[in-house]
Write a protein that holds these residues in place. Structure first.
Motif, PDB file in Angstrom:
ATOM      1  N   GLY A 117       0.803  -1.220   0.000  1.00 40.73           N
ATOM      2  CA  GLY A 117       0.000   0.000   0.000  1.00 40.73           C
ATOM      3  C   GLY A 117       0.831   1.263   0.000  1.00 40.73           C
ATOM      4  O   GLY A 117       0.276   2.362  -0.041  1.00 40.73           O
ATOM      5  N   GLY A 118       2.151   1.135   0.044  1.00 40.59           N
ATOM      6  CA  GLY A 118       3.021   2.310   0.100  1.00 40.59           C
ATOM      7  C   GLY A 118       3.532   2.712  -1.260  1.00 40.59           C
ATOM      8  O   GLY A 118       4.744   2.706  -1.506  1.00 40.59           O
ATOM      9  N   HIS A 119       2.612   3.054  -2.149  1.00 42.18           N
ATOM     10  CA  HIS A 119       2.993   3.381  -3.516  1.00 42.18           C
ATOM     11  C   HIS A 119       2.661   4.840  -3.836  1.00 42.18           C
ATOM     12  O   HIS A 119       2.274   5.165  -4.968  1.00 42.18           O
ATOM     13  CB  HIS A 119       2.287   2.447  -4.495  1.00 42.18           C
ATOM     14  CG  HIS A 119       2.550   0.996  -4.250  1.00 42.18           C
ATOM     15  ND1 HIS A 119       1.564   0.110  -3.885  1.00 42.18           N
ATOM     16  CD2 HIS A 119       3.694   0.272  -4.282  1.00 42.18           C
ATOM     17  CE1 HIS A 119       2.084  -1.091  -3.718  1.00 42.18           C
ATOM     18  NE2 HIS A 119       3.378  -1.017  -3.954  1.00 42.18           N
ATOM     19  N   GLU A 120       2.822   5.719  -2.841  1.00 44.95           N
ATOM     20  CA  GLU A 120       2.555   7.135  -3.073  1.00 44.95           C
ATOM     21  C   GLU A 120       3.443   7.641  -4.212  1.00 44.95           C
ATOM     22  O   GLU A 120       4.630   7.314  -4.289  1.00 44.95           O
ATOM     23  CB  GLU A 120       2.829   7.950  -1.806  1.00 44.95           C
ATOM     24  CG  GLU A 120       1.901   7.628  -0.639  1.00 44.95           C
ATOM     25  CD  GLU A 120       2.360   6.424   0.184  1.00 44.95           C
ATOM     26  OE1 GLU A 120       3.394   5.816  -0.195  1.00 44.95           O
ATOM     27  OE2 GLU A 120       1.690   6.094   1.175  1.00 44.95           O
ATOM     28  N   VAL A 121       2.852   8.447  -5.079  1.00 48.01           N
ATOM     29  CA  VAL A 121       3.567   8.898  -6.273  1.00 48.01           C
ATOM     30  C   VAL A 121       4.864   9.615  -5.902  1.00 48.01           C
ATOM     31  O   VAL A 121       5.927   9.361  -6.479  1.00 48.01           O
ATOM     32  CB  VAL A 121       2.665   9.830  -7.112  1.00 48.01           C
ATOM     33  CG1 VAL A 121       3.445  10.388  -8.289  1.00 48.01           C
ATOM     34  CG2 VAL A 121       1.433   9.087  -7.580  1.00 48.01           C
ATOM     35  N   GLU A 122       4.788  10.511  -4.911  1.00 46.73           N
ATOM     36  CA  GLU A 122       5.979  11.282  -4.525  1.00 46.73           C
ATOM     37  C   GLU A 122       7.086  10.365  -4.019  1.00 46.73           C
ATOM     38  O   GLU A 122       8.267  10.594  -4.291  1.00 46.73           O
ATOM     39  CB  GLU A 122       5.624  12.317  -3.452  1.00 46.73           C
ATOM     40  CG  GLU A 122       4.641  13.384  -3.895  1.00 46.73           C
ATOM     41  CD  GLU A 122       3.192  12.916  -3.890  1.00 46.73           C
ATOM     42  OE1 GLU A 122       2.932  11.775  -3.415  1.00 46.73           O
ATOM     43  OE2 GLU A 122       2.322  13.661  -4.389  1.00 46.73           O
ATOM     44  N   VAL A 125       8.602   8.475  -7.141  1.00 48.62           N
ATOM     45  CA  VAL A 125       9.417   9.413  -7.924  1.00 48.62           C
ATOM     46  C   VAL A 125      10.725   9.711  -7.203  1.00 48.62           C
ATOM     47  O   VAL A 125      11.799   9.728  -7.813  1.00 48.62           O
ATOM     48  CB  VAL A 125       8.636  10.718  -8.189  1.00 48.62           C
ATOM     49  CG1 VAL A 125       9.551  11.808  -8.739  1.00 48.62           C
ATOM     50  CG2 VAL A 125       7.489  10.452  -9.161  1.00 48.62           C
ATOM     51  N   GLY A 126      10.650   9.907  -5.886  1.00 48.35           N
ATOM     52  CA  GLY A 126      11.860  10.168  -5.101  1.00 48.35           C
ATOM     53  C   GLY A 126      12.829   9.006  -5.157  1.00 48.35           C
ATOM     54  O   GLY A 126      14.053   9.198  -5.283  1.00 48.35           O
ATOM     55  N   HIS A 127      12.312   7.787  -5.075  1.00 53.92           N
ATOM     56  CA  HIS A 127      13.174   6.603  -5.154  1.00 53.92           C
ATOM     57  C   HIS A 127      13.840   6.498  -6.535  1.00 53.92           C
ATOM     58  O   HIS A 127      15.030   6.160  -6.635  1.00 53.92           O
ATOM     59  CB  HIS A 127      12.373   5.333  -4.885  1.00 53.92           C
ATOM     60  CG  HIS A 127      12.020   5.116  -3.447  1.00 53.92           C
ATOM     61  ND1 HIS A 127      12.752   5.635  -2.408  1.00 53.92           N
ATOM     62  CD2 HIS A 127      11.008   4.391  -2.866  1.00 53.92           C
ATOM     63  CE1 HIS A 127      12.218   5.266  -1.258  1.00 53.92           C
ATOM     64  NE2 HIS A 127      11.163   4.511  -1.507  1.00 53.92           N
ATOM     65  N   GLY A 131      17.748   6.705  -7.067  1.00 49.36           N
ATOM     66  CA  GLY A 131      18.410   5.558  -7.679  1.00 49.36           C
ATOM     67  C   GLY A 131      19.255   5.962  -8.879  1.00 49.36           C
ATOM     68  O   GLY A 131      20.362   5.442  -9.076  1.00 49.36           O
ATOM     69  N   ILE A 132      18.755   6.883  -9.691  1.00 48.84           N
ATOM     70  CA  ILE A 132      19.526   7.373 -10.836  1.00 48.84           C
ATOM     71  C   ILE A 132      20.833   8.001 -10.360  1.00 48.84           C
ATOM     72  O   ILE A 132      21.920   7.717 -10.884  1.00 48.84           O
ATOM     73  CB  ILE A 132      18.697   8.387 -11.650  1.00 48.84           C
ATOM     74  CG1 ILE A 132      17.514   7.687 -12.312  1.00 48.84           C
ATOM     75  CG2 ILE A 132      19.568   9.091 -12.686  1.00 48.84           C
ATOM     76  CD1 ILE A 132      16.470   8.634 -12.875  1.00 48.84           C
ATOM     77  N   ALA A 179       6.418  13.650 -16.535  1.00 49.38           N
ATOM     78  CA  ALA A 179       6.461  15.075 -16.202  1.00 49.38           C
ATOM     79  C   ALA A 179       7.014  15.289 -14.797  1.00 49.38           C
ATOM     80  O   ALA A 179       7.794  16.221 -14.549  1.00 49.38           O
ATOM     81  CB  ALA A 179       5.062  15.680 -16.317  1.00 49.38           C
ATOM     82  N   LEU A 180       6.634  14.420 -13.861  1.00 50.29           N
ATOM     83  CA  LEU A 180       7.129  14.553 -12.485  1.00 50.29           C
ATOM     84  C   LEU A 180       8.626  14.265 -12.418  1.00 50.29           C
ATOM     85  O   LEU A 180       9.364  14.936 -11.687  1.00 50.29           O
ATOM     86  CB  LEU A 180       6.368  13.592 -11.571  1.00 50.29           C
ATOM     87  CG  LEU A 180       4.878  13.885 -11.402  1.00 50.29           C
ATOM     88  CD1 LEU A 180       4.190  12.743 -10.651  1.00 50.29           C
ATOM     89  CD2 LEU A 180       4.666  15.204 -10.652  1.00 50.29           C
ATOM     90  N   LEU A 181       9.088  13.283 -13.177  1.00 50.61           N
ATOM     91  CA  LEU A 181      10.515  12.946 -13.159  1.00 50.61           C
ATOM     92  C   LEU A 181      11.360  14.026 -13.821  1.00 50.61           C
ATOM     93  O   LEU A 181      12.517  14.231 -13.436  1.00 50.61           O
ATOM     94  CB  LEU A 181      10.748  11.606 -13.852  1.00 50.61           C
ATOM     95  CG  LEU A 181      10.264  10.380 -13.083  1.00 50.61           C
ATOM     96  CD1 LEU A 181      10.298   9.143 -13.981  1.00 50.61           C
ATOM     97  CD2 LEU A 181      11.118  10.147 -11.839  1.00 50.61           C
ATOM     98  N   ARG A 182      10.797  14.725 -14.796  1.00 47.66           N
ATOM     99  CA  ARG A 182      11.572  15.775 -15.470  1.00 47.66           C
ATOM    100  C   ARG A 182      11.924  16.928 -14.537  1.00 47.66           C
ATOM    101  O   ARG A 182      12.821  17.714 -14.842  1.00 47.66           O
ATOM    102  CB  ARG A 182      10.795  16.310 -16.681  1.00 47.66           C
ATOM    103  CG  ARG A 182      10.820  15.364 -17.861  1.00 47.66           C
ATOM    104  CD  ARG A 182      10.363  16.021 -19.151  1.00 47.66           C
ATOM    105  NE  ARG A 182       9.939  14.992 -20.091  1.00 47.66           N
ATOM    106  CZ  ARG A 182       8.686  14.629 -20.285  1.00 47.66           C
ATOM    107  NH1 ARG A 182       7.719  15.232 -19.608  1.00 47.66           N
ATOM    108  NH2 ARG A 182       8.396  13.684 -21.147  1.00 47.66           N
ATOM    109  N   GLU A 183      11.237  17.025 -13.419  1.00 45.22           N
ATOM    110  CA  GLU A 183      11.602  18.057 -12.445  1.00 45.22           C
ATOM    111  C   GLU A 183      12.931  17.730 -11.767  1.00 45.22           C
ATOM    112  O   GLU A 183      13.565  18.597 -11.169  1.00 45.22           O
ATOM    113  CB  GLU A 183      10.503  18.197 -11.392  1.00 45.22           C
ATOM    114  CG  GLU A 183       9.173  18.684 -11.958  1.00 45.22           C
ATOM    115  CD  GLU A 183       8.081  18.745 -10.897  1.00 45.22           C
ATOM    116  OE1 GLU A 183       8.412  18.611  -9.702  1.00 45.22           O
ATOM    117  OE2 GLU A 183       6.906  18.938 -11.269  1.00 45.22           O
TER     118      GLU A 183
END
Length: 397
Positions: A117-122, A125-127, A131-132, A179-183
């Protein structure tokens, strides 16, 4: 009637470059003479284009091979350090980020656990962004050497610049992941469904290699499939083809995580298997729990094999593949011990003729298949639209 497209000399050169680069990538070290036969291009064209690719450092010489009575021929190959690709697997229990060279050798890896259940978008994206950063640092690779980032995710991926994700099991509805990752990154992004990325990896490098019509089935916590027709991934009208886990196996049956009832995933997905066995759901132990159920000969596993066989039979009857590849961590756990029983269950639920021409095999690429397949999205673009970058060519020297 549509007017025919006018192809310029530049278009022709780009097309020839792509044909030769693809041949070198998939065949391996090859002479110019062999490339002429493989591609159907003239010897002069092969010589000119390979000369350009060598000067751009996209390809390199890879030794000599004897010829029939003449001078030894020079072998050519794609330069494995011309650039790098990052593959990301956004799974039910983890976010895995891997860095590959062009030979698809893993150079670095970072992994982040996700709780149920811990799949919050933020959070996801942060992970991915963390990771990158981690794999570039660990691999000693500068961002300008990276050709792009491929990302495999659950659910339906709408094509377009924002890569809208519809993943009901994550609670994602039209999430603009790209779009979120491009930030946080300026690198090119390629997003696709995780079952489809795994399918491309198995098709290129694994158990699906050499097949033109195949189905690659991903069975983990969730269930999906990649359908390959004449060597190309079938996507359907809006890229949602392959949601095999949400085909119905029982009218009014068990409630699925998608909210429907009687879905195949509600019977053969890892979470569903553990629930039916009365075991608690814990991402840290679910693989060990499933393996123990298989080893102990649990009746739940026997029932799962029957459902899985019926699900595979439906794929064979619908698509007439020459090969079905069973992958995903849960699929491999079941298949390593029970493949003979799975085949028998499929045969009992399938039309005789299409079953007789289909093989059911296990995936060869293991738990990294989705990330590896995501990286192939980057490689595919590189092979198709390669144009030399002076900075990358210099860095690859």
């Amino acid at each position: 009637m549509a007017r025919p497209e006018r192809r310029t000399v530049r278009d022709l050169r780009k097309g020839n470059r792509a044909v030769l680069l693809r041949a070198l990538y998939f065949v391996g070290p090859t002479s110019r003479h062999e490339l002429t036969a493989l591609t159907g291009l003239s010897a002069a064209t092969v010589s000119n284009v390979t000369g350009d690719l060598l000067s751009d450092n996209v390809i390199v010489e890879a030794g000599l091979v004897d010829s029939d009575g003449g001078r030894p021929r020079v072998l050519l190959r794609v330069n494995p350090v011309y650039g790098y690709a990052i593959g990301v697997d956004v799974g039910e229990t983890h976010v895995r980020v891997e860095l590959f060279d062009l030979d698809m050798n893993e150079k670095a890896k970072a992994e982040f656990a996700l709780r149920p259940g811990g799949h919050e978008v933020e959070l996801v994206v942060g992970h991915i962004l963390a990771g990158i950063e981690a794999v570039l640092a660990d691999g000693g690779v500068a961002p300008e050497q990276v050709l792009g980032i491929g990302i495999g995710v659950p659910g339906i991926v709408e094509s377009g610049p924002d890569a809208l994700i519809h993943a009901q099991t994550f609670g994602w509805d039209s999430v603009p992941l790209a779009a979120l990752l491009r930030e946080g990154t300026s690198l090119p992004l390629y997003v696709d469904n995780g079952a489809k990325t795994m399918g491309q990896a198995e098709l290129w490098f694994g158990a699906g290699r050499g097949s033109r019509n195949a189905v690659i089935a991903l069975i983990g916590s969730g269930v999906g499939a990649s359908i390959i027709t004449d060597g190309v991934t079938y996507r359907g009208a809006n890229s949602s083809a392959g949601e095999w886990g949400h085909t119905k196996i029982a009218l009014g049956g068990r409630t699925c995580r998608c909210g429907g009832r009687g879905c195949l995933e509600a019977y053969i997905g890892a979470e569903a298997i553990l629930e039916r066995a009365g075991l608690p759901l814990d991402t840290a132990t679910e693989q060990a729990q499933l393996a123990e159920l298989v080893r102990s000969g649990s009746p739940v596993i026997d029932e799962t094999v029957e459902y899985l066989g019926a699900g595979l039979a439906n794929l064979i009857n619908l698509f007439n593949p020459e090969r079905i590849v069973v992958g995903g961590w849960a699929g491999l756990t079941l298949g390593h011990h029970l493949l003979t029983k799975i085949k028998k269950a499929a045969a009992e639920n399938c039309l005789t003729q299409p079953f007789s021409t289909a093989s059911i095999v296990l995936g060869r690429l293991g738990p990294d298949a989705v990330a590896l397949g995501a990286a192939t999205l980057v490689i595919e673009e590189f092979l198709l639209n390669n144009t030399a970058s002076p900075a990358r060519a210099a860095a690859a020297l």
